[in-house]
Design an enzyme around this catalytic site. Structure first.
Site, mmCIF file in Angstrom:
data_model
loop_
_atom_site.group_PDB
_atom_site.id
_atom_site.type_symbol
_atom_site.label_atom_id
_atom_site.label_comp_id
_atom_site.label_asym_id
_atom_site.label_seq_id
_atom_site.Cartn_x
_atom_site.Cartn_y
_atom_site.Cartn_z
ATOM 1 N N HIS A 167 -29.986 -18.430 -7.423
ATOM 2 C CA HIS A 167 -28.784 -17.852 -6.824
ATOM 3 C C HIS A 167 -28.326 -18.641 -5.596
ATOM 4 C CE1 HIS A 167 -29.460 -14.268 -9.287
ATOM 5 N NE2 HIS A 167 -28.335 -13.772 -8.851
ATOM 6 N N GLU A 227 -52.425 4.768 -13.265
ATOM 7 C CA GLU A 227 -51.610 4.313 -12.126
ATOM 8 C C GLU A 227 -51.361 2.808 -12.250
ATOM 9 O OE1 GLU A 227 -53.014 5.731 -8.384
ATOM 10 O OE2 GLU A 227 -52.048 4.140 -7.242
ATOM 11 N N GLY A 230 -57.129 3.828 8.508
ATOM 12 C CA GLY A 230 -58.327 2.978 8.542
ATOM 13 C C GLY A 230 -58.962 2.722 7.188
ATOM 14 N N THR A 233 -46.007 7.329 -0.766
ATOM 15 C CA THR A 233 -44.782 7.266 -1.576
ATOM 16 C C THR A 233 -44.282 8.682 -1.855
ATOM 17 O OG1 THR A 233 -45.544 5.227 -2.597
ATOM 18 C CG2 THR A 233 -43.890 6.468 -3.816
ATOM 19 N N ARG A 244 -21.459 -18.978 -12.012
ATOM 20 C CA ARG A 244 -21.432 -19.799 -10.801
ATOM 21 C C ARG A 244 -21.214 -21.274 -11.153
ATOM 22 N NH1 ARG A 244 -20.512 -19.945 -5.415
ATOM 23 N NH2 ARG A 244 -21.708 -21.616 -4.426
ATOM 24 N N GLY A 281 -27.756 -19.665 -1.834
ATOM 25 C CA GLY A 281 -27.662 -18.856 -0.607
ATOM 26 C C GLY A 281 -27.438 -17.378 -0.891
HETATM 27 C C1 FAD Z 1 -44.902 0.642 -0.228
HETATM 28 C C2 FAD Z 1 -46.286 1.230 -0.295
HETATM 29 C C3 FAD Z 1 -46.484 2.431 -0.958
HETATM 30 C C4 FAD Z 1 -47.764 2.997 -0.994
HETATM 31 N N1 FAD Z 1 -47.939 4.233 -1.592
HETATM 32 C C5 FAD Z 1 -49.147 4.860 -1.489
HETATM 33 C C6 FAD Z 1 -49.309 6.204 -1.952
HETATM 34 O O1 FAD Z 1 -48.392 6.810 -2.509
HETATM 35 N N2 FAD Z 1 -50.505 6.813 -1.773
HETATM 36 C C7 FAD Z 1 -51.561 6.175 -1.182
HETATM 37 O O2 FAD Z 1 -52.607 6.782 -1.058
HETATM 38 N N3 FAD Z 1 -51.429 4.897 -0.730
HETATM 39 C C8 FAD Z 1 -50.256 4.233 -0.862
HETATM 40 N N4 FAD Z 1 -50.107 2.951 -0.398
HETATM 41 C C9 FAD Z 1 -51.224 2.311 0.271
HETATM 42 C C10 FAD Z 1 -51.849 1.207 -0.563
HETATM 43 O O3 FAD Z 1 -52.502 1.739 -1.670
HETATM 44 C C11 FAD Z 1 -52.769 0.375 0.368
HETATM 45 O O4 FAD Z 1 -51.914 -0.293 1.281
HETATM 46 C C12 FAD Z 1 -53.617 -0.596 -0.419
HETATM 47 O O5 FAD Z 1 -54.597 0.082 -1.151
HETATM 48 C C13 FAD Z 1 -54.304 -1.615 0.520
HETATM 49 O O6 FAD Z 1 -54.980 -0.947 1.550
HETATM 50 P P1 FAD Z 1 -54.757 -1.379 3.074
HETATM 51 O O7 FAD Z 1 -53.287 -1.412 3.334
HETATM 52 O O8 FAD Z 1 -55.576 -0.494 3.917
HETATM 53 O O9 FAD Z 1 -55.266 -2.876 3.146
HETATM 54 P P2 FAD Z 1 -56.779 -3.320 3.347
HETATM 55 O O10 FAD Z 1 -57.674 -2.501 2.501
HETATM 56 O O11 FAD Z 1 -57.058 -3.379 4.807
HETATM 57 O O12 FAD Z 1 -56.735 -4.795 2.766
HETATM 58 C C14 FAD Z 1 -56.218 -5.901 3.515
HETATM 59 C C15 FAD Z 1 -56.371 -7.150 2.654
HETATM 60 O O13 FAD Z 1 -57.766 -7.362 2.386
HETATM 61 C C16 FAD Z 1 -57.970 -7.448 0.984
HETATM 62 N N5 FAD Z 1 -59.254 -6.863 0.618
HETATM 63 C C17 FAD Z 1 -59.764 -5.672 0.977
HETATM 64 N N6 FAD Z 1 -60.972 -5.479 0.411
HETATM 65 C C18 FAD Z 1 -61.216 -6.574 -0.332
HETATM 66 C C19 FAD Z 1 -62.312 -6.998 -1.167
HETATM 67 N N7 FAD Z 1 -63.365 -6.203 -1.394
HETATM 68 N N8 FAD Z 1 -62.248 -8.219 -1.758
HETATM 69 C C20 FAD Z 1 -61.180 -9.022 -1.563
HETATM 70 N N9 FAD Z 1 -60.115 -8.678 -0.791
HETATM 71 C C21 FAD Z 1 -60.125 -7.477 -0.191
HETATM 72 C C22 FAD Z 1 -56.819 -6.671 0.365
HETATM 73 O O14 FAD Z 1 -56.578 -7.073 -0.971
HETATM 74 C C23 FAD Z 1 -55.676 -7.029 1.287
HETATM 75 O O15 FAD Z 1 -55.150 -8.276 0.904
HETATM 76 C C24 FAD Z 1 -48.845 2.330 -0.392
HETATM 77 C C25 FAD Z 1 -48.640 1.103 0.239
HETATM 78 C C26 FAD Z 1 -47.372 0.557 0.289
HETATM 79 C C27 FAD Z 1 -47.170 -0.762 0.983
#
Ligand code: FAD
Length: 400
Positions: A355, A259, A146, A175, A285, A357
């Site tokens: 590239h 980071e 959440g 990760t 190609r 297809g």
């Molecule tokens: C492959 C992968 C590896 C990851 N590794 C880690 C890890 O090692 N440790 C860890 O803790 N987390 C990790 N994450 C989580 C990642 O940091 C979060 O997915 C990211 O911070 C976004 O949070 P959310 O997914 O909850 O999206 P949300 O916060 O729900 O955001 C949804 C959308 O709303 C936008 N948004 C939210 N707030 C605002 C705002 N104030 N203004 C404008 N736009 C906004 C966001 O940019 C996004 O486009 C990883 C994610 C992925 C996909």
């Protein structure tokens, strides 16, 4: 698997890179040899296994490629010049090896610094030598189902029980989550407070009540074991608190620029590798009786992409240089993260187009690079959050 085209570890950029000394160049050569002999040939298997092998981590440690900044007193090399760390990420990502390409910087440049800076002596002595050798892989657990962008809204609690904290909750998208044994975990020690209620704990996978989900089936980065973590009444000794209670959010804000800079470095390096690979491909190609690299529009496309990549690299190197000197601003780190990961996705998208297809076929390097790139704009603070951070000071001191 596609034969890697072009010389991925070299660069068509011709503005000299002045940030490296002779020592960096020698280190880079050793890392290049390692990537070509121990990483590239194994990456496809790691993608099938959904994680890189433990042998890889041990071999990285054995060669001194994990967290070179770990002090010698804790089994590391004590090399605090961040340019060495940046070389490691650059080469892994240029070669399109996104499993270790993102897993290693998470371990070395994100997790280890929290332990060096904030852990008590017992934790340092016990875990840092194993993190230098690769026996223990590190992960950072901030995001929850959440709460991602809004880190202050995390719900995992750590209740003070005298000589231990009782931790309950869960984390997601972590990760290295599956292979790791050492975790820096953000928890709420005061659930009523927002940022001042957050603390950081060092947790290990062997703690009773700590469990992991299976690695996610992701769009890309198939060799990355990204997973969920669950905490059910986990007793975490007080000595595992990193720094002070209630200061966790501040520590995260202090460490996030590193980071961001390393994710930016991964982004520009992946774009450089993709461009080199694509140049190799279009020279071979043929269409209409000649290599497609002879078509003027295609040559112009490469001219555009190489210009953009060159501009990115010059900006990135300057940021790395400033960061190594401890002088990079948070805003510049956010700019680098947003600009380099956007550039990465744009360049790789054009490379897929070049590239035809084959660019859409998984066996091809460029198809994987395309899938791998997408998450870069989401994690480490989404690019929308980066723009928010960049824009705040611009408006702060203006009337309109
Ligand atoms: C492959 C992968 C590896 C990851 N590794 C880690 C890890 O090692 N440790 C860890 O803790 N987390 C990790 N994450 C989580 C990642 O940091 C979060 O997915 C990211 O911070 C976004 O949070 P959310 O997914 O909850 O999206 P949300 O916060 O729900 O955001 C949804 C959308 O709303 C936008 N948004 C939210 N707030 C605002 C705002 N104030 N203004 C404008 N736009 C906004 C966001 O940019 C996004 O486009 C990883 C994610 C992925 C996909």
């Amino acid at each position: 698997m596609d034969v890697l085209k072009g010389d991925l570890l070299k660069s068509i950029n011709d503005i000299p890179r002045t940030i490296f000394s002779e020592d960096h160049v020698l280190f880079r050569q050793a890392m290049e040899d390692f990537v070509l002999s121990e990483v590239v040939p194994n990456h496809e298997q790691w993608e099938k296994n959904k994680m890189v092998s433990k042998e890889f981590w041990l071999s990285m440690g054995n060669n001194g490629f994990l967290a070179p900044q770990i002090p010698q007193a804790y089994g590391g090399m004590g090399i605090t010049d961040f340019r060495f760390n940046a070389i490691i990420s650059e080469l892994l990502n240029r070669a399109g090896c996104s499993g270790p390409g993102i897993g290693v910087p998470v371990h070395s440049d994100i997790v280890v610094p929290y332990i060096i800076d904030y852990a008590n002596e017992n934790i340092k002595k016990k875990w840092l030598p194993k993190m230098a050798s690769g026996e223990v892989v590190g992960a950072i657990a901030m995001s929850e189902p959440g709460a991602g962008s809004d880190l202050q809204g995390i719900k995992t609690t750590a209740e003070d029980k005298g000589d231990y904290y009782l931790v309950n909750g869960s984390k997601t998208f972590i990760t290295n989550g599956f292979i790791a044994e050492g975790y820096v975990v953000a928890v709420k020690t005061d659930p009523k407070a927002r940022s001042r209620g957050i603390s950081l704990l060092f947790m290990d996978a062997g703690m009773k009540g700590f469990s992991k989900g299976k690695p996610f089936q992701k769009v890309g980065m198939h060799a990355q074991d990204t997973c969920e973590l669950f905490f059910d009444q986990v007793k975490v000794p007080k000595m595992n608190l990193l720094g002070k209670e209630g200061e966790g959010f501040k520590y995260m804000m202090d460490n996030l620029p590193q980071e961001r800079i390393i994710v930016a470095q991964c982004g520009i390096s992946a774009a450089e590798g993709a461009l080199e690979s694509t140049i190799g491909y279009i020279k071979e190609r043929e269409a209409f009786g000649k290599p497609i690299s002879h078509m003027q529009t295609i040559r112009h496309k490469i001219a555009e992409l190489s210009t953009e990549v060159q501009m990115g690299r010059v900006f990135m190197d300057r940021c790395l240089e400033l960061h190594a000197e401890g002088a990079l601003s948070n805003i510049a780190a956010s700019q680098a993260k947003y600009a380099m990961t956007d550039l990465q996705c744009r360049v790789i998208d054009e490379c897929v187009q070049l590239h035809g297809g084959y660019g859409y076929i998984w066996e091809y390097y460029i198809a994987r690079a395309y899938a791998d790139a997408r998450a870069q704009r989401i994690y480490a603070g989404s690019n929308e959050i980066m723009k928010e951070l960049i824009s705040r000071p611009i408006w702060k001191n203006r009337k309109q």
